[in-house]
Design a protein around this motif. Sequence first.
Motif, PDB file in Angstrom:
ATOM      1  N   TYR A 126      -6.375   0.328   0.988  1.00  0.00           N
ATOM      2  CA  TYR A 126      -5.709   0.248  -0.323  1.00  0.00           C
ATOM      3  C   TYR A 126      -5.608   1.647  -0.918  1.00  0.00           C
ATOM      4  O   TYR A 126      -6.580   2.386  -0.969  1.00  0.00           O
ATOM      5  CB  TYR A 126      -6.465  -0.667  -1.278  1.00  0.00           C
ATOM      6  CG  TYR A 126      -5.790  -0.782  -2.630  1.00  0.00           C
ATOM      7  CD1 TYR A 126      -4.783  -1.714  -2.832  1.00  0.00           C
ATOM      8  CD2 TYR A 126      -6.131   0.067  -3.670  1.00  0.00           C
ATOM      9  CE1 TYR A 126      -4.140  -1.816  -4.056  1.00  0.00           C
ATOM     10  CE2 TYR A 126      -5.489  -0.021  -4.896  1.00  0.00           C
ATOM     11  CZ  TYR A 126      -4.493  -0.963  -5.084  1.00  0.00           C
ATOM     12  OH  TYR A 126      -3.843  -1.043  -6.291  1.00  0.00           O
ATOM     13  N   GLN A 127      -4.428   1.984  -1.416  1.00  0.00           N
ATOM     14  CA  GLN A 127      -4.152   3.331  -1.926  1.00  0.00           C
ATOM     15  C   GLN A 127      -4.029   3.316  -3.449  1.00  0.00           C
ATOM     16  O   GLN A 127      -3.190   2.615  -4.006  1.00  0.00           O
ATOM     17  CB  GLN A 127      -2.862   3.864  -1.307  1.00  0.00           C
ATOM     18  CG  GLN A 127      -2.438   5.237  -1.808  1.00  0.00           C
ATOM     19  CD  GLN A 127      -1.197   5.725  -1.104  1.00  0.00           C
ATOM     20  OE1 GLN A 127      -1.222   6.011   0.093  1.00  0.00           O
ATOM     21  NE2 GLN A 127      -0.096   5.812  -1.824  1.00  0.00           N
ATOM     22  N   LYS A 150      -8.153   6.241  -0.807  1.00  0.00           N
ATOM     23  CA  LYS A 150      -7.922   4.967  -0.137  1.00  0.00           C
ATOM     24  C   LYS A 150      -9.260   4.292   0.140  1.00  0.00           C
ATOM     25  O   LYS A 150     -10.256   4.964   0.420  1.00  0.00           O
ATOM     26  CB  LYS A 150      -7.153   5.174   1.169  1.00  0.00           C
ATOM     27  CG  LYS A 150      -5.762   5.766   0.978  1.00  0.00           C
ATOM     28  CD  LYS A 150      -5.050   5.942   2.310  1.00  0.00           C
ATOM     29  CE  LYS A 150      -3.663   6.559   2.114  1.00  0.00           C
ATOM     30  NZ  LYS A 150      -2.944   6.727   3.407  1.00  0.00           N
ATOM     31  N   VAL A 193      -9.783  -5.673   1.042  1.00  0.00           N
ATOM     32  CA  VAL A 193      -8.592  -4.828   1.064  1.00  0.00           C
ATOM     33  C   VAL A 193      -8.678  -3.939   2.293  1.00  0.00           C
ATOM     34  O   VAL A 193      -9.768  -3.646   2.791  1.00  0.00           O
ATOM     35  CB  VAL A 193      -8.477  -3.960  -0.210  1.00  0.00           C
ATOM     36  CG1 VAL A 193      -8.138  -4.805  -1.412  1.00  0.00           C
ATOM     37  CG2 VAL A 193      -9.744  -3.150  -0.447  1.00  0.00           C
ATOM     38  N   SER A 239      -3.860  -7.259  -6.888  1.00  0.00           N
ATOM     39  CA  SER A 239      -3.119  -7.360  -5.628  1.00  0.00           C
ATOM     40  C   SER A 239      -3.694  -8.439  -4.723  1.00  0.00           C
ATOM     41  O   SER A 239      -3.045  -8.878  -3.766  1.00  0.00           O
ATOM     42  CB  SER A 239      -3.126  -6.007  -4.897  1.00  0.00           C
ATOM     43  OG  SER A 239      -4.390  -5.723  -4.335  1.00  0.00           O
ATOM     44  N   LYS A 240      -4.919  -8.876  -5.022  1.00  0.00           N
ATOM     45  CA  LYS A 240      -5.568  -9.930  -4.238  1.00  0.00           C
ATOM     46  C   LYS A 240      -5.787 -11.198  -5.062  1.00  0.00           C
ATOM     47  O   LYS A 240      -6.587 -12.065  -4.677  1.00  0.00           O
ATOM     48  CB  LYS A 240      -6.918  -9.424  -3.708  1.00  0.00           C
ATOM     49  CG  LYS A 240      -6.774  -8.318  -2.661  1.00  0.00           C
ATOM     50  CD  LYS A 240      -6.088  -8.842  -1.410  1.00  0.00           C
ATOM     51  CE  LYS A 240      -5.961  -7.803  -0.327  1.00  0.00           C
ATOM     52  NZ  LYS A 240      -5.338  -8.347   0.901  1.00  0.00           N
ATOM     53  N   MET A 258      -6.005  -3.045  -8.130  1.00  0.00           N
ATOM     54  CA  MET A 258      -6.456  -3.411  -6.790  1.00  0.00           C
ATOM     55  C   MET A 258      -6.830  -4.894  -6.747  1.00  0.00           C
ATOM     56  O   MET A 258      -6.416  -5.619  -5.837  1.00  0.00           O
ATOM     57  CB  MET A 258      -7.657  -2.557  -6.383  1.00  0.00           C
ATOM     58  CG  MET A 258      -8.202  -2.905  -5.001  1.00  0.00           C
ATOM     59  SD  MET A 258      -9.749  -2.042  -4.595  1.00  0.00           S
ATOM     60  CE  MET A 258     -10.911  -2.884  -5.687  1.00  0.00           C
ATOM     61  N   SER A 298     -11.254   0.550   1.835  1.00  0.00           N
ATOM     62  CA  SER A 298     -11.189  -0.671   2.639  1.00  0.00           C
ATOM     63  C   SER A 298     -12.509  -1.402   2.513  1.00  0.00           C
ATOM     64  O   SER A 298     -13.569  -0.775   2.349  1.00  0.00           O
ATOM     65  CB  SER A 298     -10.920  -0.348   4.115  1.00  0.00           C
ATOM     66  OG  SER A 298      -9.662   0.265   4.289  1.00  0.00           O
TER      67      SER A 298
END
Length: 325
Positions: free
Chosen positions: A132-133, A97, A129, A150-151, A147, A99
């Motif tokens: 985020y996994q 994960k 993020v 997703s943004k 990833m 961040s």
Amino acid sequence: MVILADSQREIGSLKNANVEFDVNDKKMFTVQIARCYWTQSLTFDALVYVPDTEYGGIIGSVLTDTTLDYVELKGYTWRGMLEHKIIQPPAGSDYKKVSGELNEVLKTLIEPEFDGLFVVSQENTGVSVSNYQFDRYCTLLDGIVEMLASKGCRLDIRHKREEGVPGYVLISAVPVVDYSDQVELSKDCSLNYTMKDSRNGINHLIVTGKGELADRTVYHLYVWPDGSFRGEPYYTGLDEIAEVYENTSTETAELKSKAVEKLKEICNKKTFDMDIEKLGIDVAIGDVIGGRDYLTGIAMKKSVGNIVYSVTSGIISKEYKLEGD
């Protein structure tokens, strides 16, 4: 212009060679050169690239063919190199994960893997993020592309060479550009394209595996409007279109993945093909283009999935492929 370099210096332009960079499908590049033009610099670990683009990679394979009188050199593209690194869960954890701001996260994931060749931009994207996994043991390429998506961002890759500094591959997160929102691409633009919207595909796959009669492995796979495959139906009655998929040669544990592959082939799909190069815009992998046919009313848009950059007998060409095509 395709450049040949080693880790410290630029050797010069690569002449008298045919070159192809398959950026994001095979993720390989190929150089074919007549034996009479081959030099000792064209060998393992040499860099081949087009400056300030992502068309490039490192030679990892050399084939010489005296019958055809040429030497063929191959290697992974920059994306291919990212694909051959794995994001692993930390010891004692189920998932990796992360961040933070996107480029900062990319820096921690990419730079330790490539000994200074890959450098992540220090520019602050203003996008972050939180926790985020990543999927377990996914490739570095798949992980970071998902990833960023997703943004609403994509991966930007460019080979850079500055005076007094060894060449490096600059990586950054940048916003996806949706060209379909900026330009409506239609026949009115004097662009030729093909569209196919198939809505009579299979949406219920009955999967049968090993065993006999009542003991036979049977399960159902259903298509949903969002494109996912689930174990319960969405389309019923007149809207249901079913088919049996029989596979007695695959072990039960692997049967579902085979069934998913089969359903992807036969379910509803849209295909869209256009000569993007004639648009006169700099479209990158991950950007979105779209089109509309006013005669049939069909409209669709798709992301650019791959670019094949070729130099053949000195002539440069680009072939664009859209996601899913």
